[in-house]
Design a protein around this motif. Structure first.
Motif, PDB file in Angstrom:
ATOM      1  N   ILE A  42       0.835  -1.209   0.000  1.00 18.29           N
ATOM      2  CA  ILE A  42       0.000   0.000   0.000  1.00 18.29           C
ATOM      3  C   ILE A  42       0.870   1.260   0.000  1.00 18.29           C
ATOM      4  CG2 ILE A  42      -2.116  -0.956   0.981  1.00 18.29           C
ATOM      5  CD1 ILE A  42      -1.064   0.121   3.750  1.00 18.29           C
ATOM      6  N   GLU A  43       2.148   1.085  -0.233  1.00 24.92           N
ATOM      7  CA  GLU A  43       3.077   2.216  -0.259  1.00 24.92           C
ATOM      8  C   GLU A  43       2.595   3.267  -1.267  1.00 24.92           C
ATOM      9  OE1 GLU A  43       7.167   1.113  -0.844  1.00 24.92           O
ATOM     10  OE2 GLU A  43       7.792   3.203  -1.015  1.00 24.92           O
ATOM     11  N   GLY A  44       2.497   4.513  -0.802  1.00 25.64           N
ATOM     12  CA  GLY A  44       2.091   5.617  -1.672  1.00 25.64           C
ATOM     13  C   GLY A  44       0.594   5.676  -1.949  1.00 25.64           C
ATOM     14  N   LYS A  45      -0.166   4.724  -1.420  1.00 28.75           N
ATOM     15  CA  LYS A  45      -1.612   4.710  -1.680  1.00 28.75           C
ATOM     16  C   LYS A  45      -2.388   5.209  -0.466  1.00 28.75           C
ATOM     17  CE  LYS A  45      -1.634   0.865  -4.929  1.00 28.75           C
ATOM     18  NZ  LYS A  45      -1.645   1.722  -6.113  1.00 28.75           N
ATOM     19  N   HIS A  46      -3.591   5.697  -0.723  1.00 30.40           N
ATOM     20  CA  HIS A  46      -4.475   6.080   0.370  1.00 30.40           C
ATOM     21  C   HIS A  46      -5.208   4.823   0.835  1.00 30.40           C
ATOM     22  CE1 HIS A  46      -3.789  10.372  -0.158  1.00 30.40           C
ATOM     23  NE2 HIS A  46      -3.779  10.124  -1.460  1.00 30.40           N
ATOM     24  N   ALA A  47      -5.112   4.542   2.124  1.00 36.89           N
ATOM     25  CA  ALA A  47      -5.735   3.333   2.662  1.00 36.89           C
ATOM     26  C   ALA A  47      -6.940   3.702   3.524  1.00 36.89           C
ATOM     27  CB  ALA A  47      -4.725   2.549   3.494  1.00 36.89           C
ATOM     28  N   LEU A  48      -8.052   3.046   3.262  1.00 41.10           N
ATOM     29  CA  LEU A  48      -9.234   3.230   4.095  1.00 41.10           C
ATOM     30  C   LEU A  48      -9.543   1.885   4.758  1.00 41.10           C
ATOM     31  CD1 LEU A  48     -11.634   4.930   5.102  1.00 41.10           C
ATOM     32  CD2 LEU A  48     -12.869   4.259   3.030  1.00 41.10           C
ATOM     33  N   VAL A  49      -9.275   1.821   6.054  1.00 44.09           N
ATOM     34  CA  VAL A  49      -9.480   0.585   6.810  1.00 44.09           C
ATOM     35  C   VAL A  49     -10.957   0.462   7.190  1.00 44.09           C
ATOM     36  CG1 VAL A  49      -8.915  -0.623   8.961  1.00 44.09           C
ATOM     37  CG2 VAL A  49      -7.139   0.675   7.755  1.00 44.09           C
ATOM     38  N   VAL A  50     -11.544  -0.669   6.888  1.00 44.95           N
ATOM     39  CA  VAL A  50     -12.958  -0.877   7.218  1.00 44.95           C
ATOM     40  C   VAL A  50     -13.066  -1.973   8.278  1.00 44.95           C
ATOM     41  CG1 VAL A  50     -15.221  -1.542   6.333  1.00 44.95           C
ATOM     42  CG2 VAL A  50     -13.717  -0.093   4.960  1.00 44.95           C
ATOM     43  N   GLU A  51     -13.577  -1.595   9.430  1.00 46.26           N
ATOM     44  CA  GLU A  51     -13.660  -2.510  10.581  1.00 46.26           C
ATOM     45  C   GLU A  51     -15.117  -2.624  11.040  1.00 46.26           C
ATOM     46  OE1 GLU A  51     -12.918  -4.917  12.160  1.00 46.26           O
ATOM     47  OE2 GLU A  51     -11.297  -4.639  13.592  1.00 46.26           O
ATOM     48  N   ASP A  52     -15.452  -3.737  11.639  1.00 48.61           N
ATOM     49  CA  ASP A  52     -16.816  -3.906  12.145  1.00 48.61           C
ATOM     50  C   ASP A  52     -17.054  -3.063  13.386  1.00 48.61           C
ATOM     51  OD1 ASP A  52     -15.066  -5.441  13.658  1.00 48.61           O
ATOM     52  OD2 ASP A  52     -16.281  -7.264  13.647  1.00 48.61           O
ATOM     53  N   ILE A  53     -16.154  -3.174  14.363  1.00 45.72           N
ATOM     54  CA  ILE A  53     -16.387  -2.492  15.637  1.00 45.72           C
ATOM     55  C   ILE A  53     -15.072  -2.129  16.317  1.00 45.72           C
ATOM     56  CG2 ILE A  53     -16.652  -4.743  16.818  1.00 45.72           C
ATOM     57  CD1 ILE A  53     -18.719  -3.356  18.683  1.00 45.72           C
ATOM     58  N   VAL A  54     -15.024  -0.942  16.884  1.00 48.73           N
ATOM     59  CA  VAL A  54     -13.890  -0.564  17.724  1.00 48.73           C
ATOM     60  C   VAL A  54     -14.393  -0.617  19.160  1.00 48.73           C
ATOM     61  CG1 VAL A  54     -12.245   1.248  18.347  1.00 48.73           C
ATOM     62  CG2 VAL A  54     -12.833   0.864  15.936  1.00 48.73           C
ATOM     63  N   ASP A  55     -13.847  -1.553  19.890  1.00 47.06           N
ATOM     64  CA  ASP A  55     -14.303  -1.828  21.261  1.00 47.06           C
ATOM     65  C   ASP A  55     -13.269  -1.244  22.226  1.00 47.06           C
ATOM     66  OD1 ASP A  55     -15.658  -3.031  23.405  1.00 47.06           O
ATOM     67  OD2 ASP A  55     -14.786  -4.997  23.069  1.00 47.06           O
ATOM     68  N   THR A  56     -12.281  -2.024  22.648  1.00 44.61           N
ATOM     69  CA  THR A  56     -11.225  -1.457  23.489  1.00 44.61           C
ATOM     70  C   THR A  56     -10.278  -0.574  22.669  1.00 44.61           C
ATOM     71  OG1 THR A  56      -9.729  -3.313  23.094  1.00 44.61           O
ATOM     72  CG2 THR A  56     -11.212  -3.485  25.001  1.00 44.61           C
ATOM     73  N   GLY A  57     -10.232  -0.797  21.358  1.00 42.05           N
ATOM     74  CA  GLY A  57      -9.327  -0.033  20.502  1.00 42.05           C
ATOM     75  C   GLY A  57      -7.958  -0.682  20.352  1.00 42.05           C
ATOM     76  N   LEU A  58      -7.739  -1.780  21.068  1.00 45.80           N
ATOM     77  CA  LEU A  58      -6.416  -2.421  21.037  1.00 45.80           C
ATOM     78  C   LEU A  58      -6.106  -3.008  19.656  1.00 45.80           C
ATOM     79  CD1 LEU A  58      -6.559  -4.213  24.521  1.00 45.80           C
ATOM     80  CD2 LEU A  58      -5.169  -2.215  23.919  1.00 45.80           C
ATOM     81  N   THR A  59      -7.105  -3.609  19.028  1.00 45.08           N
ATOM     82  CA  THR A  59      -6.893  -4.188  17.700  1.00 45.08           C
ATOM     83  C   THR A  59      -6.536  -3.100  16.691  1.00 45.08           C
ATOM     84  OG1 THR A  59      -8.501  -5.914  18.207  1.00 45.08           O
ATOM     85  CG2 THR A  59      -7.977  -5.580  15.881  1.00 45.08           C
ATOM     86  N   MET A  60      -7.296  -2.011  16.720  1.00 46.45           N
ATOM     87  CA  MET A  60      -7.065  -0.927  15.764  1.00 46.45           C
ATOM     88  C   MET A  60      -5.717  -0.249  16.013  1.00 46.45           C
ATOM     89  SD  MET A  60      -8.232   0.292  13.078  1.00 46.45           S
ATOM     90  CE  MET A  60      -9.949  -0.073  12.832  1.00 46.45           C
TER      91      MET A  60
END
Ligand code: IMP
Ligand code: MG
Length: 176
Positions: free
Chosen positions: A90-108
Motif C-alpha cells: 500500500i506504499e504511496g496509496k491512500h488506505a481506508l481501513v474498514v472494521e466492524d467495531i472498535v471496542d477497546t481499541g487495542l486491535t485498531m
C-alpha cells in the motif's frame, strides 16, 4: 422462526442500509481524485464492507487483511495476530481501513502501527460501530456508523464464537 429469534434488534437491516448510504456519500466526496484502497478487516467487516463499497461512487481497490485476537469469546486481550496479509503493497496509496467495531481499541491501535510502517499516503478508518465506554486506547474514527452502549452485539458480520455473522441486522446477545 429463525435461529436468531432470541436476539434483541439494535439496528435493523433498513437502518444499517440508510447509514451506509450516508457514509458512502461522505467517502465519495472526500476521496475524489484519489487512488485509494479499501482494506476490509476479516472476518468481522466482510458484510459491512461489501455493502459500503457499493455505496461509494468512485473507482477503488479492495484488499483484505485477516486479524485474530487471542482471548476469550467476548473479550479481546490486545494480542493480535495477522492471519492473512494484504495481497499488495500500500506504499504511496491512500488506505481506508474498514472494521466492524472498535471496542477497546487495542486491535485498531495494533493495526494502525503495522500499516504505517508500510508507508501509505494516508490511513483513515471507517468503523460500523464504536463502543466508547470500553475504550482503552484513543482511536479517531473518521467514518463511524453508530455509537453503541457497552453490550455484546452480533449479526451483520459480527460473531459470537463464529456464529451469528449471517444475521441480517445487528442484535444484542443476552448473557445467559
Ligand atoms: P478491540 O480490540 O477490543 O477494539 O476489539 C475489536 C474486535 O473485537 C472487533 O473487531 C470484533 O471482532 C471483536 N468485538 C468487540 N466487541 C464485539 C461485540 O460486541 N460483538 C462481536 N465482536 C466484538
Ligand atoms: Mg473484528
Amino acid at each position: 422462526m429463525s435461529f436468531y429469534d432470541e436476539l434483541k434488534v439494535m439496528y435493523s437491516a433498513e437502518q444499517i442500509r440508510k447509514r451506509i448510504g450516508e457514509l458512502g456519500a461522505q467517502i465519495t466526496r472526500d476521496y475524489q481524485g484519489k487512488d485509494f484502497t479499501v482494506i476490509a478487516i476479516l472476518k468481522g467487516s466482510y458484510i459491512f464492507c461489501s455493502d459500503l463499497v457499493r455505496a461509494i461512487d468512485l473507482p477503488l481497490a479492495v484488499d483484505f487483511l485477516g486479524l485474530s485476537s487471542y482471548g476469550g469469546k467476548t473479550e479481546t486481550t490486545g494480542v493480535v495476530r495477522i492471519t492473512s496479509d494484504l495481497s499488495k503493497p500500500i506504499e504511496g496509496k491512500h488506505a481506508l481501513v474498514v472494521e466492524d467495531i472498535v471496542d477497546t481499541g487495542l486491535t485498531m491501535a495494533f493495526l494502525l502501527e503495522n500499516l504505517k510502517t508500510r508507508q501509505p499516503a494516508s490511513v483513515k478508518i471507517c468503523a460500523l460501530l464504536e463502543k466508547p465506554q470500553r475504550a482503552l486506547r484513543k482511536i479517531d474514527i473518521d467514518y463511524k456508523g453508530f455509537v453503541i452502549p457497552d453490550e455484546f452485539v452480533v449479526g451483520y458480520g459480527l460473531d459470537f464464537d463464529e456464529r451469528y455473522r449471517n444475521v441480517p441486522f445487528i442484535g444484542v446477545l443476552s448473557k445467559k
